[in-house]
Design a protein around this motif. Structure first.
Motif, mmCIF file in Angstrom:
data_model
loop_
_atom_site.group_PDB
_atom_site.id
_atom_site.type_symbol
_atom_site.label_atom_id
_atom_site.label_comp_id
_atom_site.label_asym_id
_atom_site.label_seq_id
_atom_site.Cartn_x
_atom_site.Cartn_y
_atom_site.Cartn_z
ATOM 1 N N GLU A 441 0.811 -1.214 0.000
ATOM 2 C CA GLU A 441 0.000 0.000 0.000
ATOM 3 C C GLU A 441 0.851 1.273 0.000
ATOM 4 O O GLU A 441 0.564 2.233 -0.730
ATOM 5 N N TYR A 442 1.905 1.316 0.815
ATOM 6 C CA TYR A 442 2.612 2.578 1.030
ATOM 7 C C TYR A 442 4.008 2.646 0.404
ATOM 8 O O TYR A 442 4.485 3.739 0.099
ATOM 9 N N PRO A 445 3.819 1.177 -4.398
ATOM 10 C CA PRO A 445 2.740 1.445 -5.364
ATOM 11 C C PRO A 445 3.314 1.552 -6.779
ATOM 12 O O PRO A 445 4.526 1.577 -6.973
ATOM 13 N N ARG A 547 -0.150 7.261 -5.020
ATOM 14 C CA ARG A 547 -1.322 6.912 -4.210
ATOM 15 C C ARG A 547 -2.421 7.964 -4.365
ATOM 16 O O ARG A 547 -3.611 7.635 -4.391
ATOM 17 N N ALA A 552 -6.047 7.622 -2.855
ATOM 18 C CA ALA A 552 -5.718 7.431 -1.453
ATOM 19 C C ALA A 552 -5.987 8.709 -0.676
ATOM 20 O O ALA A 552 -5.917 9.805 -1.211
#
Length: 567
Positions: A441-442, A445, A547, A552
């Motif tokens: 996720e962080y 990506p 993101r 996000a």
């Protein structure tokens, strides 16, 4: 409708000025393992010879010097195992074996004969003394009950003189059902037994007082033991022993309070095996002492191996929540517990990094009374993640598995993601899954090749983990050309924070940057790693932009919709 009227509360002891409540335990008692006798008698499948031998060897390795090895007249297996130990010379010189026998003539003779050739042994004689047993089971008067114990002692001495002349022979007597026996009558029987045995210098006696069936609160048992401690004659030649059972679930408390009250020895089983709710657990008692800074005199440094051996010998599992030895006793799922544990480990890590001696550093970790390493466990399962877990647990897993020390706001955000996944899956999230979710996720990506510049400067905070810049350095000194480079992407660096050094940091040789960017009305995080601050910060900011392009953050704004069209 309740039926409490059918039960009678047991009698208490009149003990003015009781001393045990004001005492503390400052040394370990003598231990006697009865796993091979009392524990074995309680199994669905009594131990086979190879299992008995494995248990005996385990007890010896742990440091037990008193081991009750069986009830030789109860079964041929018990008799044969005793003979195997003696004839194969399997009993170390510093170990005293013990055997149990009822106060009956023929049984005493056979038991004594079964010990032929033993170097050091104790014969443990018993008969039940409680009113219920005198009246209901045996139909004996008080005097007849006492005579059984007296005659049994005389018979033992007679047969021992014939058979065991070369043995360092000990004698133990138990008034069975002691906790239900009138204290003055238990004392009368024990004094009569001692009158026959004549304890004195070099000729001790062990008097053992069992809670054969635990019926009362532990403080009452402590009163009973202190009353005996005060009233037994020849006290300096008596080893006052206790044998607590666990019918009320307070066997450990009964044993500990009995030691406060004057007991010098405790009989029990590893992990509390025994009839009904079991005997007192010697593992729990010993490790309770250890957590108070007292050497228990037993080696419990590989508790997993001890547990596996006991489970194999008994063919019974140890409960996952069993104190100290269960699979889950060092595990926290609750978010608040996890947060406290992580903070405790952080404080400890800082002390170690400052040069503290790990052997001398006091163990002060919330929710963990014992250092798992002291019993051969690892920290891997201290924190486990499910839908009840919070930011502390997630942070602990990432710290212990990846060496990542997340800023607080990022911990909170990612914890929500993990909790949602646990709810959706309806199960625990494994540590490796947590790490993979975070990195995906962080930190990993789909990067855009060339970031699109923002029309308005994006406030950016860089949280740096590692040796990327010196504490106390000015921002310009710390960032060099990096700040100008990020400005060309539309990022305006407002702050740079150093994430505190910890044991987790020392496991990473790279620099980690957590970029926190406010884009319109959204806060977007990205994480980057590299050999230096410049590379890590660029990777983190790229992750933020990517993101943001994929939605996000708290909510989308017209600014991000423009990026998506541009992309």
């Amino acid at each position: 409708m309740t039926s409490n009227h059918r039960y009678v509360r047991p009698a208490t002891v009149d003990l003015p000025g009781r001393a045990w409540p004001g005492r503390t335990i400052d040394a370990a008692p003598r231990w006697l393992s009865t796993d091979l006798r009392d524990g074995n008698q309680s199994l669905v499948n009594p131990m086979t010879p190879d299992r008995k031998l494995a248990m005996f060897r385990l007890l010896v390795e742990m440091g037990f010097t008193e081991i009750e090895v069986g009830f030789p007249v109860a079964s041929q297996d018990d008799h044969d195992f005793l003979r195997l130990l003696i004839e194969r010379d399997l009993i170390p010189d510093d170990v005293r074996i013990s055997v149990l026998v009822q106060a009956r003539d023929e049984l005493i003779r056979q038991t004594v004969e079964s010990l032929a050739g033993a170097r050091s042994a104790t014969v443990h004689l018993y008969n039940a003394t409680s009113p219920e047993f005198r009246r209901t089971v045996f139909g004996l008067s008080r005097s007849e009950c006492k005579d059984l114990a007296v005659q049994g002692t005389r018979l033992f001495m007679k047969y021992a003189d014939r058979t065991l002349a070369g043995c360092d022979l000990g004698f133990q007597y138990s008034p069975e059902m002691f906790a239900d026996t009138e204290p003055e009558f238990a004392l009368e029987v024990c004094e009569a037994v001692m009158d026959v045995w004549q304890p004195g210098p070099g000729r001790p006696i062990t008097l053992n007082f069992p809670t054969t069936v635990e019926r009362n609160t532990p403080n009452v048992f402590a009163d009973q033991i202190e009353w005996l401690d005060r009233n037994l004659s020849r006290r300096e030649h008596v080893c006052l022993s206790v044998h607590p059972h666990n019918d009320r679930g307070t066997g450990v408390a009964s044993a500990e309070l009995a030691v406060l009250a004057g007991a010098q020895r405790v009989e029990g089983c590893l992990f509390g095996n025994g009839e009904r709710a079991g005997n007192v657990c010697l593992v729990t008692l010993a490790l309770n002492l250890l957590t108070h800074g007292i050497d228990p005199g037993l080696d419990l440094s590989d508790l997993n191996r001890i547990r596996r051996t006991v489970e194999w010998c008994n063919e019974m599992p140890v409960h996952p929540r069993h104190p100290y030895g269960g699979d889950m006793v060092y595990t926290a799922f609750s978010g608040s517990h996890q947060d406290a544990i992580k903070k405790g480990f952080d404080v400890r890590a800082r002390a170690l990094d400052a040069g503290a001696d790990p052997e001398q550093l006091r163990w002060e970790i919330p929710y963990l009374p014992l250092d798992p390493h002291d019993v051969g466990r690892t920290y891997e399962s201290v924190v486990r993640i499910n839908s009840q877990s919070g930011k502390g647990g997630v942070a602990y897993v990432l710290s212990s598995r990846q060496g990542l020390e997340l800023p607080r706001d990022l911990r909170i955000e990612f914890a929500g993601t993990v909790q949602a996944a646990a709810d959706a899956l309806g199960r625990e999230i494994a540590p490796d899954e947590v790490a993979a979710m975070f990195l995906e996720e962080y930190a990993s990506p789909r990067f855009v090749t060339v970031p699109v510049a923002f029309r308005k400067p994006v406030p950016t905070v860089l949280h740096v983990q590692g040796d990327g810049f010196a504490v106390g350095a000015g921002r310009a000194d710390a960032l060099g050309d990096l700040e100008a480079h990020l400005a060309s992407w539309g990022m305006q660096v407002h702050e740079v924070h150093r994430i505190g050094v910890s044991a987790a940091d020392s496991r990473r040789e790279d620099v980690v940057v957590y970029a926190e960017c406010v884009i319109g009305q959204r806060r977007v995080w990205g994480v980057g790693t590299a050999a230096d601050l410049d590379g890590a910060a660029r990777a983190a900011v790229r992750a933020v932009i990517t993101r943001a392009l994929h939605g996000a953050g708290a909510r989308r704004t017209p600014e991000t919709r423009r990026w998506e069209r541009a992309g």
